[in-house]
Design an enzyme around this catalytic site. Structure first.
Site, PDB file in Angstrom:
ATOM      1  CD  GLU A 371      77.982  17.437 -24.628  1.00 33.30           C
ATOM      2  OE1 GLU A 371      77.124  16.731 -25.241  1.00 33.30           O
ATOM      3  OE2 GLU A 371      78.934  17.034 -23.953  1.00 33.30           O
ATOM      4  N   GLY A 372      78.505  19.177 -30.064  1.00 34.29           N
ATOM      5  CA  GLY A 372      77.850  19.385 -31.486  1.00 34.29           C
ATOM      6  C   GLY A 372      77.943  20.796 -31.901  1.00 34.29           C
TER       7      GLY A 372
END
Length: 385
Positions: A371-372
């Site tokens: 998610e990053g």
């Protein structure tokens, strides 16, 4: 240590009930199975999925109008995620994974799409879901995906390859991101709803991973996979924007997940230090160990409070992009450090598979990537300065 500093955020009776349910499930169902799931490597723990679905955990975050538990606020989702991930990080993330799919459908979908695709996710026989964004050459830069969606009679033909897709091959429902306008970068990305049996969609072999093995990852291959027009999620070109909006939620919830595994590591190391005797006294009475445990507890509270702040801002309808990134960055790096600290506290036994802390250290690393990455989180934060 108080498990939850609820004096700052008093819980409703319903929130207390879901916290107690998930805490009990984590202790009685998840933790006893965690090592076997890790050793199985590339096998989805369907028994735990079905057990969680039976008591409403897999659909607790869905709106009541679609049969879900009605805990649609991000704060409640963080409470549940932390408790489940104290039991096991990978299993906890797996059991709540339908929430990531649901967020996108709720963000972009029509009322009919919500009814068709969300209603089956409630109940004891709920299917798994999956989001297919990442590609071999496109990870953090989601706008650079090369999978295309070409218009044809009655719909679209999807062509391309996805990589590192959680639940791929196991899930029945998919959101696949593809470019309807390849020249427009992120503004050309659209989202599509697919069933597992879609002709032209195939899956690679399970990918062997360092940790969080409860979630099976595969490549997804799309060879002119036909998607009917009514399965376009939102309008053409809205996919990337919708994904970015849901990232604020998913990053906040993952902050809670990371806090959960950090808490598990702290509690295990603390209890071990109380009973392990060296130089004539429990090692918790040695300052070096005591200070390390103090740092663990402090970092965990920091992570939780930052996560709760982001959740409360989202629930209030406020912008929380920077706060979500800060929560995810802080919690993920706390999880990595606290699991390392637990291994260090157990010494040689921490390096042994007889104890769970080595697995937690492997599991925690993914929180700094998914998610990053931490680098991307810092970039998001810096843009808000």
């Amino acid at each position: 240590m108080s498990v939850l500093p609820v004096e700052l955020c008093p819980l409703t009776p319903e929130q207390n009930d879901i916290v107690e349910l998930t805490r009990s499930f984590a202790k009685e169902e998840i933790r006893p199975r965690a090592r076997a799931v890790d050793e199985a490597d590339t096998q989805t723990p369907w028994d735990l999925w079905r057990a969680a679905a039976k008591v409403g955990i897999t659909g607790f975050m869905l709106p009541e109008e679609y049969g879900g538990g009605g805990f649609t606020d991000v704060f409640s989702q963080c409470l549940v995620q932390e408790e489940l991930c104290v039991g096991d990080l990978g299993i906890g993330n797996l059991l709540c994974s339908n929430g990531f799919f649901a967020d996108l459908v709720l963000e972009l979908g029509t009322e009919e799409q919500k009814r068709i695709w969300l209603t089956p996710l409630a109940g004891p026989d709920t299917p798994m879901t999956s989001l297919a964004t990442t590609e071999p050459g496109a990870g953090s830069d989601a706008g650079s995906i090369t999978t295309t969606a070409t218009r044809t009679t009655g719909g679209y033909l999807l062509r391309g390859q996805k990589a590192w897709i959680s639940n791929a091959g196991e899930a029945d429902f998919y959101v696949v991101f593809a470019k309807t306008d390849p020249a427009a970068r992120s503004r050309g990305v659209s989202a599509f709803l697919l069933h597992k049996g879609t002709e032209g969609m195939t899956f690679g072999e399970p990918m062997r991973k360092m940790g969080q093995r409860a979630i099976v990852c595969r490549e997804v291959f799309l060879a002119d996979a036909f998607v009917p027009e009514e399965n376009l999620l939102g309008a053409e070109g809205q996919g990337f924007k919708g994904l970015m909006r849901t990232f604020d939620i998913s990053r906040t919830v993952l902050g809670a997940a990371a806090t959960g595994v950090a808490r598990a590591a702290y509690e295990y190391a603390r209890d071990y230090a109380r009973t392990r005797v060296q130089f004539g006294k429990p090692i918790i009475e040695h300052q070096a160990v005591a200070f390390r445990l103090a740092d663990m507890r402090t970092r965990i509270d920091q992570s939780r409070l930052m996560t709760w702040r982001a959740a409360k801002r989202l629930d209030a309808g406020l912008d929380a992009t920077a706060e979500a990134a800060m929560a995810k960055l802080t919690a993920s790096e706390t999880a990595a450090w606290c699991t390392w600290a637990a291994v260090q506290t157990l010494g040689g036994w921490g390096y042994s598979r007889e104890y769970p802390v080595e697995q937690w250290m492997r599991d925690a690393k993914l929180e700094e990537i998914e998610e990053g990455t931490s680098d991307i989180m810092r970039l998001v934060i810096s843009r808000s300065l």
